[in-house]
Design an enzyme around this catalytic site. Structure first.
Site, PDB file in Angstrom:
ATOM      1  N   ASP A 184       0.776  -1.236   0.000  1.00  0.00           N
ATOM      2  CA  ASP A 184       0.000   0.000   0.000  1.00  0.00           C
ATOM      3  C   ASP A 184       0.812   1.293   0.000  1.00  0.00           C
ATOM      4  O   ASP A 184       1.796   1.398   0.743  1.00  0.00           O
ATOM      5  CB  ASP A 184      -0.843   0.071   1.272  1.00  0.00           C
ATOM      6  CG  ASP A 184      -1.498  -1.233   1.641  1.00  0.00           C
ATOM      7  OD1 ASP A 184      -1.539  -2.142   0.806  1.00  0.00           O
ATOM      8  OD2 ASP A 184      -1.974  -1.337   2.788  1.00  0.00           O
ATOM      9  N   GLU A 244     -10.504  -2.725   4.519  1.00  0.00           N
ATOM     10  CA  GLU A 244      -9.199  -2.156   4.848  1.00  0.00           C
ATOM     11  C   GLU A 244      -8.999  -0.755   4.261  1.00  0.00           C
ATOM     12  O   GLU A 244      -9.768  -0.273   3.459  1.00  0.00           O
ATOM     13  CB  GLU A 244      -8.062  -3.051   4.329  1.00  0.00           C
ATOM     14  CG  GLU A 244      -8.191  -4.504   4.678  1.00  0.00           C
ATOM     15  CD  GLU A 244      -7.061  -5.335   4.116  1.00  0.00           C
ATOM     16  OE1 GLU A 244      -6.492  -6.110   4.888  1.00  0.00           O
ATOM     17  OE2 GLU A 244      -6.737  -5.227   2.920  1.00  0.00           O
TER      18      GLU A 244
HETATM   19  C1  FRU Z   1      -3.722  -3.840   2.806  1.00  0.00           C
HETATM   20  C2  FRU Z   1      -3.089  -4.214   4.129  1.00  0.00           C
HETATM   21  C3  FRU Z   1      -3.437  -3.223   5.200  1.00  0.00           C
HETATM   22  C4  FRU Z   1      -2.316  -3.345   6.166  1.00  0.00           C
HETATM   23  C5  FRU Z   1      -1.165  -3.540   5.236  1.00  0.00           C
HETATM   24  C6  FRU Z   1      -0.068  -4.381   5.786  1.00  0.00           C
HETATM   25  O1  FRU Z   1      -3.018  -4.298   1.714  1.00  0.00           O
HETATM   26  O2  FRU Z   1      -3.483  -5.514   4.496  1.00  0.00           O
HETATM   27  O3  FRU Z   1      -4.706  -3.435   5.758  1.00  0.00           O
HETATM   28  O4  FRU Z   1      -2.164  -2.221   6.951  1.00  0.00           O
HETATM   29  O5  FRU Z   1      -1.670  -4.144   4.083  1.00  0.00           O
HETATM   30  O6  FRU Z   1       1.022  -4.407   4.929  1.00  0.00           O
END
Ligand code: FRU
Length: 728
Positions: free
Chosen positions: A300, A475
């Site tokens: 992300d 998320e």
């Molecule tokens: C989304 C996620 C988020 C988390 C991050 C961990 O891709 O699962 O929810 O904070 O990646 O790398």
């Protein structure tokens, strides 16, 4: 590059064993008693049950299995026969224990249902299993041994069991011997010391090797720990560990467990430059106008913000692996969102856990008190994903050095699944607002809303899960206001989830009241996720710009994944209500190296390809057309097929379809093609299709065709783009 091998120290209780272990590896000890080498055409005299082991030793890798290595000779026990789900056992005849150790090669899955066992008097007295318990891993066998001196003279048997099903539901064993020489095995807590003289320590990485716990201590104090697929021999790539913060100090790298003959620690060099940097940004699968980290994995985007004339892009980064893990916040800056400079990791895992996703804001009024000399602080709001999982903040007044707030966490655990805070300033209520993803017990996805006067103290104000239980929010929520068709009197709030499904509604500073929920977002094939919009873009600019994680797998490269191009978001009124549109930001125009305009008013099936004269690696293609009586208008861009189906008003990109309605009777398309995929925008941005795809290096051809009738073209342009990384 200067390599500075400062003093090296191997500390281990098994130092003596290390020295003689090498001999053992060749199996040459005169006094060794071979129990089994599994070189025969059957298992006899061992007895087989079930079907996991087949009827005879395997000759290496079995069908459907990753490459098996590290066994001796041609044969081994490999219970992947018929795959992971098969079960069974192997039992040895009785033998007398006549040496101090029993040594063997072992690999495969880790489970109490997968074991090599030693039985004395009918009881299991020793047991060993494989090293792998997660996806990935390695089919490499390694030496292990048991001290069996206490059973000297007793009769014993060996048993190999596979009662495991599913991933890693198999075990590999080979070359079982009795020996008096303490065999080579793992050394525990192996350390090497360095004096930090340069920016980097270069860590050797072998993708899929077993993960080792690598701890960095500075002057004896633990600073960070990572799980690293260390290369025992030749690495796939070198991961730079930035130690510039500790110049002159004594660094210790401690590895929990290492093969005695591993070169993982001894091969580490120090230098100021990246190792193997000659090819940096020129790698065959390096997106040339998409951000990707120099080394390691990204997911992300985090902390997207405009501060002091620079766009900041932080990102979920595994600096020490090709796959996900060891979450740090990587950091890059840009003046135009096109040319990025990567600055190194800014948040590293700490005692509260790995650094999961979050956001950034400029605290203009210094509500947090982190400002200095009248400079407003840049504040990062992140998830520390330990146990408990909490939210923390960090700040900076120069956009380069960040300090974690001493009063962290600022938000305690709600459920284990609370993460990804996105924060914004809400001017009407003069408060900070946070949207936080929270999984409720039972698995329901929600977004919790909080407010704060100062970024340090947060109060929950509401919970949203969409309308009537449509729990679409996955998320990484984002939340922002957009005007409909540019009309500042018609503004709507958009609540966006990681998969880009969104709701539209109103917001009073405490509660989101959705008018429409669970509206489908991008239309690519699972290639775009967890996007984030930039905070603090000046009002004079007024754009809402989003960047997403583009899941572009880059096998064989020292980096993996990338970001999408920056995308301008708008709301436009449709018959179904306001809908979000995506278009590439205008800053990308600066990459146009050579532009071709084609004045074709019409395109008939028999016409020759108007684009025949253009060859391009990095492509921006723009077209505006009316399909007329053509049934299809088909673009081929470096092997990617982008087809507009006029009757269905659908677009297909490499066979993946999405609705793409004509607008005022016209279709307007933008196609961007980089080395790792295509991003296609249709229907004035209502249809956004990011698609991972690797064009063949030699295929630079472009084509446009009409099928079944004549299409009318208002415009057709191809821009050959230059690299954003390399000046050519
Ligand atoms: C989304 C996620 C988020 C988390 C991050 C961990 O891709 O699962 O929810 O904070 O990646 O790398």
């Amino acid at each position: 590059m200067i390599n500075q091998l400062i003093h090296m120290k191997i500390i281990t209780s098994q130092r003596l064993a290390l020295a003689i272990g090498c001999l053992f590896a060749t199996g040459l000890h005169a006094n060794d008693l071979l129990i089994a080498d599994f070189e025969g055409d059957t298992y006899a005299p061992w007895q087989v049950t079930g079907d996991a082991f087949g009827t005879a030793p395997a000759k290496g890798t079995l069908s459907g299995q990753m490459h098996v290595e590290g066994f001796k000779g041609k044969g081994l026990v490999n219970s992947f026969f018929k795959g992971d789900d098969s079960t069974g056992s192997l039992a040895s005849p009785e033998f007398r224990i006549e040496r101090k150790f029993i040594a063997f090669l072992i690999g495969g899955g880790k489970s109490d249902k997968l074991a090599l066992q030693l039985l004395v008097d009918g009881k299991v007295v020793r047991s060993a299993t494989g090293p792998n318990e997660k996806q990935g891993g390695s089919e490499s066998l390694a030496w292990e041994s048991w001290d069996v001196a206490e059973f000297s003279g007793k009769m014993a048997t060996l048993r190999i069991i596979d009662d495991a099903k599913g991933g890693w539901g198999h075990i590999n064993v080979d070359h079982i011997v009795q020996t008096d020489v303490k065999p080579k095995g793992f050394a525990k807590d192996v350390e090497r010391q360095f004096t930090a003289t340069t920016r980097y320590l270069h860590i050797p990485i072998k993708n899929d090797a077993p993960k080792r716990v690598v701890t960095l201590l500075v002057d004896g104090q633990r600073v960070v720990r990572n799980d690293i697929e260390l290369a025992d021999a030749a690495p796939d790539w070198w991961a730079p560990m930035d130690v510039s913060a500790w110049k002159g100090k004594t660094l210790t790298l401690r590895v929990d467990k290492l093969h005695a003959d591993s070169a993982a620690l001894s091969s580490i060099e120090q230098s100021d430059a990246l190792k193997d940097a000659g090819n940096l940004y020129r790698e065959p699968l390096r997106g040339q106008f998409h951000f990707s980290p120099m080394r390691g994995w990204n997911n992300d985007p985090n902390g997207c913000v405009f501060y002091n004339g620079e766009y900041h892009l932080f990102f979920q980064h595994n600096p020490y692996g090709w796959g996900w893990g060891n979450m740090h916040w990587g950091h890059a800056v840009s003046r135009d969102m096109v040319h990025w400079e990567e600055l190194g990791d800014k948040l590293a895992p700490d005692d509260m856990g790995p650094m999961f996703s979050g956001s950034a804001v400029v605290d203009w009024n210094n509500t947090s008190g982190f400002g200095k000399d009248g400079k407003p602080p840049l504040v990062l709001i992140y998830t520390a994903a330990g146990n408990p999982t909490v939210q923390g903040i960090a700040y900076s007044t120069d956009g380069r050095t960040f300090t974690k707030y001493g009063g962290n966490p600022v938000l305690k655990q709600i459920t284990g699944g609370n993460r990804d805070p996105k924060v914004m300033w809400h001017e009407p209520t003069k408060k900070w607002v946070m949207v936080l993803y929270v999984t409720l017990p039972g698995g329901k996805h929600t977004v919790h809303f909080f407010t704060s006067p100062n970024l340090r103290e947060w109060t929950q104000t509401s919970i949203t899960d969409g309308i009537a239980g449509t729990a679409y929010l996955h998320e990484c929520p984002d939340f922002f206001e957009l005007s409909v068709d540019g009309d500042a009197t018609k503004k709507k709030w958009v609540l966006l989830g990681a998969d880009t499904a969104y709701g539209i509604g109103t917001f009073d500073g405490a509660r989101f009241a959705p008018e429409q929920s669970n509206i489908r977002g991008h239309r690519g094939r699972d290639a775009f996720y967890a996007p984030q919009s930039f905070s603090d873009i000046p009002a004079s600019d007024g754009r809402r710009i989003l960047i997403g994680w583009w899941r572009t797998e880059t096998k064989g490269m020292p980096f993996n994944q990338s970001m999408s191009v920056p995308l301008e978001l708008k709301l436009t009124q449709t018959v179904d209500g306001p809908r979000m549109t995506y278009t590439p930001v205008r800053e990308l125009d600066s990459l146009r190296a050579k532009s071709h305009k084609f004045d074709i008013a019409t395109l008939k099936p028999e016409d020759k390809n108007p684009l025949a004269g253009v060859q391009a690696e990095l492509v921006e293609l723009r077209a505006e057309f009316e399909p007329g009586d053509a049934s299809e208008v088909l673009f081929t861009v470096r092997g990617a097929a982008i087809v507009f189906d006029a009757k269905k008003q659908e677009l297909s990109v490499n066979g993946h379809r999405a609705p793409a309605p004509l607008r005022d009777g016209k279709q307007r398309l933008i196609i961007l093609c980089d080395r790792t995929g295509v991003e296609v925008f249709a229907s004035d941005g209502l249809t956004f299709m990011p698609m991972a795809f690797q064009p063949k290096a030699g295929d630079l051809a472009l084509k446009v065709e009409a099928k079944g009738g004549t299409a009318k073209f208002q415009s057709l342009q191809v821009h050959e783009l230059k690299s954003a990384w390399i000046a050519r």
